[in-house]
Design a protein around this motif. Structure first.
Motif, short mmCIF file in Angstrom:
data_model
loop_
_atom_site.label_atom_id
_atom_site.label_comp_id
_atom_site.label_asym_id
_atom_site.label_seq_id
_atom_site.Cartn_x
_atom_site.Cartn_y
_atom_site.Cartn_z
N LYS A 152 -33.30 -61.62 -23.48
CA LYS A 152 -32.06 -60.86 -23.58
C LYS A 152 -31.55 -60.95 -25.02
O LYS A 152 -32.02 -61.80 -25.80
N ASP A 182 -30.05 -54.25 -20.62
CA ASP A 182 -31.15 -55.01 -20.05
C ASP A 182 -30.83 -55.36 -18.60
O ASP A 182 -29.81 -54.93 -18.05
N ASN A 183 -31.68 -56.18 -17.98
CA ASN A 183 -31.52 -56.48 -16.56
C ASN A 183 -30.31 -57.36 -16.26
O ASN A 183 -29.96 -57.55 -15.10
N LEU A 236 -28.34 -53.08 -25.18
CA LEU A 236 -29.37 -53.19 -26.21
C LEU A 236 -29.19 -52.14 -27.30
O LEU A 236 -29.41 -52.42 -28.47
N TRP A 281 -34.91 -52.76 -17.36
CA TRP A 281 -33.85 -52.24 -18.21
C TRP A 281 -33.30 -50.97 -17.56
O TRP A 281 -33.86 -50.44 -16.61
#
Length: 538
Positions: free
Chosen positions: A153, A213-214, A219, A272
Motif C-alpha cells: 500500500k 488500493d484494496n 493511489l 484495486w
C-alpha cells in the motif's frame, strides 16, 4: 333601493378575463410539459452517464490489470535472470543489469535488490537507496516475510517520498531464498502508471477518475494532494463495493460534498479499484440546453396558438358584454337604449337573454327580501345590531318592560390566535345557538359585534334575568368545544321598567356591568350597580 345611475365600470371585460385565463392555462400546460420533459431528460441522461462511467471504469481496470501484470512478469523474469547469472566477483555487471532493466521498460522510478536480511544489495539509480543500509519500512519487511509476489500500500520511504512497491522473491536454482527484487513507483512523480492514471484523468466537463488500493488508499487522483489519503465506506460507499471485488454505478458525494454520477470497477487479481465520476451539474446543464432547443422550435407554434385564443375569446365574449350592458340599464331603472337580439349563435348568451327578461320583474321582490335579510347576522344566524336598535326603540316607545343581558366570550382573541379564525367563527355560532336554547320564545338574541351578544328578555324581572344569565353561563362553561377546552362567558345586566331611560343609556348600563364582570375575573354575571349589588359566578 335603486342602484345609483353613476357606477364605476368593472376593471376587466369578459373578453380580457377569458383571454387571460386561456393564456394562463396555455402557459401552465406548456410549463408543465417542459418541466416533465426536463426531469425526464435529466433522469435519462443521468442513467446513461452512470452506465458510461461504469464502462469507462471497466476499460481502465482492464488496462491497469494488463499493466500491473506486465510489471509483475517483468520483475519475475528479471529476478530469475539475476539469480541464474549472479556473479559475486562482478558487482558492476549486476548494477548494469539492474540499470538496464529499469531504463528499458520505464515501469519503475527505482529498482532495488534487498537481501534476505533486509539490507539493500544494489539499487538503480544508485543514489536512490544507499547500498548496505537496511530500510526501516514495514512494507519491505512484509515483502521479505511473505517470500512471494507482493504489492504494497502507499507509504513514505526514508526520503519522505510517497511510494508504491511491487516486489518479487529471489530464489536460487536450489530453492534457497535470497531476498526480493523490488520496483518502486514514486506516486508524486512521473512513471508508467501515472501516464495511464494521473495525466488527463480530469476532463473538460469536470469528469475525472481516481484509483484506490484494496485498503481504500488513493493511489492516483487529479488533485495531487489527495494521493495517499485513506478513504473509508463512510467517505464513499463505493470503497466497500470495490473491496468486495464488485463493479457498478451509483450517485455519491465526492470529498467536496458535490453530487457525482460514479461508475466503478475492481481490478481483478490485485483488488484495486477505479472510480470514474461526472458532476450531476453537467446533466442539469445539458437538460436545460435541450429545453432551450425545444423552445426555439415551439415559439412560432406558441405565437399562432395565442392569436387563435385571442380571436376566439373576443368572439365568445362580445354577446355576453352586450347583455351585461343591457342588464345594467335595467338595474338602473331605465330601459336600455338597445335590446340585444335573441337569436344568437352563442347558446349561453341566448339563455342569458331569456333569463334577464324573466328575472327583471323578480328583481324588486328580491330587493324587498334582501332588506329583511339585512337584519340578520350572516355568521351566527341571529338578529344583528341594526335589528336590536329597531326592536329596543319599539319596546321603549310602547313602554314594554324588558331586561337586557350583554354577553362577551372570555379570551376570544386567544381562541382566534391559537386555533385560527375558523375555530373562532365556529365558537360564535355555538354560543349563539346555546343562547337561543336557554331563552324563551318571546325573548330575542342579537349579535352586537365581534364576540359580544345582547339578549332582550321580554317582561322579565331581576330574578328571572339573573336566573337566565346564570343558566347561560353554566351551560357555556360545561358545553364541549371542538378544541377540548371549556369556553366561559361574562354577562352584564340591566332592566327597563317603563321609565324615561333611552336606548343608549340602557346599553351603556349593560355594558358597564359587563365591564365589571370581566374586570373582576370573568366567567361571572353582574347586575348594573344602579339596580342592585348582586353578582354570581365562579
Amino acid at each position: 333601493m335603486p342602484f345609483s345611475s353613476k357606477r364605476k365600470a368593472g376593471k376587466y371585460k369578459l373578453s380580457t378575463l377569458t383571454c387571460g385565463l386561456a393564456f394562463c392555462a396555455f402557459f401552465l400546460i406548456l410549463a408543465a410539459c417542459l418541466l416533465i420533459s426536463y426531469v425526464s431528460q435529466k433522469e435519462s441522461i443521468e442513467q446513461q452517464t452512470l452506465r458510461l462511467n461504469e464502462i469507462h471504469a471497466k476499460e481502465l481496470s482492464r488496462i491497469a490489470q494488463t499493466l500491473i501484470y506486465s510489471m509483475q512478469s517483468s520483475l519475475a523474469r528479471t529476478s530469475k535472470y539475476i539469480m541464474a547469472n549472479q556473479d559475486k566477483a562482478r558487482e558492476d555487471a549486476g548494477q548494469q543489469l539492474l540499470d538496464y532493466f529499469r531504463q528499458s521498460n520505464s515501469f519503475f522510478n527505482a529498482v532495488l535488490i534487498v537481501n534476505e536480511d533486509g539490507a539493500v544489495r544494489m539499487a538503480s539509480p544508485m543514489n536512490s537507496y544507499q547500498r548496505g543500509v537496511v530500510p526501516t519500512t514495514i512494507q519491505i519487511e512484509t515483502a521479505l516475510h511473505k517470500r512471494e509476489a507482493y504489492i504494497s500500500k502507499p507509504y513514505r520511504d526514508t526520503n519522505n517520498r510517497l511510494v508504491l512497491m511491487i516486489s518479487y522473491p529471489l530464489y536460487t536454482d536450489q530453492g534457497n531464498y535470497r531476498g526480493i527484487l523490488a520496483g518502486i513507483l514514486y506516486l508524486e512523480e512521473a512513471n508508467r502508471l501515472s501516464e495511464l492514471f494521473g495525466e488527463g484523468s480530469k476532463k473538460e466537463d469536470g469528469s475525472y477518475f481516481y484509483v484506490v488500493d484494496n485498503e481504500g488508499n488513493i493511489l492516483y487522483h487529479p488533485v495531487a494532494k489527495r494521493i495517499g489519503r485513506h478513504l473509508t465506506q463512510n467517505d464513499n460507499p463505493i470503497i466497500g463495493e470495490l473491496q468486495d471485488g464488485k463493479s457498478g454505478n451509483q450517485l455519491v458525494l465526492n470529498l467536496e460534498h458535490k453530487e457525482m454520477l460514479a461508475g466503478y470497477a475492481a481490478i481483478p487479481g490485485i483488488r484495486w479499484g477505479i472510480i470514474f465520476q461526472t458532476p450531476v451539474y453537467n446533466t442539469t446543464i445539458f437538460s436545460a440546453q435541450l429545453i432551450k432547443s425545444m423552445l426555439f422550435y415551439l415559439v412560432p407554434v406558441i405565437i399562432l396558438m395565442l392569436m387563435i385564443i385571442y380571436q376566439l375569446s373576443i368572439r365568445l365574449s362580445r354577446p355576453l358584454e352586450e347583455l351585461a350592458d343591457y342588464a345594467h340599464s335595467i338595474a338602473g331603472e331605465s330601459k336600455g337604449s338597445f335590446r340585444p337580439e335573441q337569436n344568437m349563435w352563442n347558446y349561453e348568451a341566448h339563455e342569458l337573454h331569456y333569463a334577464i327578461m324573466t328575472l327583471e320583474q323578480q328583481t324588486r321582490e328580491k330587493e324587498r327580501k334582501l332588506q329583511q335579510e339585512a337584519h340578520y347576522d350572516a355568521l351566527t344566524g341571529v338578529l344583528n345590531r341594526r335589528a336590536l336598535r329597531a326592536i329596543m326603540q319599539n319596546w321603549i316607545d310602547n313602554s314594554y318592560p324588558f331586561a337586557i343581558i350583554m354577553l362577551d366570550i372570555d379570551y376570544f382573541k386567544k381562541i382566534n390566535d391559537t386555533y385560527g379564525h375558523t375555530m373562532g367563527d365556529e365558537m360564535l355560532r355555538r354560543v349563539a345557538t346555546l343562547i337561543e336554547e336557554q331563552i324563551q320564545p318571546a325573548d330575542l338574541c342579537f349579535r352586537y359585534g365581534g364576540e359580544e351578544f345582547v339578549i332582550l328578555l321580554f317582561e322579565a324581572d331581576l330574578m328571572m334575568t339573573m336566573k337566565t344569565a346564570e343558566q347561560i353561563r353554566k351551560v357555556a362553561e360545561q358545553s364541549p368545544t371542538p378544541y377540548g377546552e371549556p369556553v366561559t362567558v361574562s354577562l352584564g345586566m340591566t332592566l327597563y321598567d317603563g321609565d324615561e331611560s333611552s336606548m343608549e343609556a340602557l346599553l351603556e348600563q349593560a355594558d358597564s356591568a359587563l365591564y365589571d364582570a370581566k374586570k373582576t375575573g370573568r366567567n361571572r354575571m353582574i347586575v348594573y350597580e344602579g339596580l342592585d349589588d348582586i353578582s354570581a359566578g365562579d
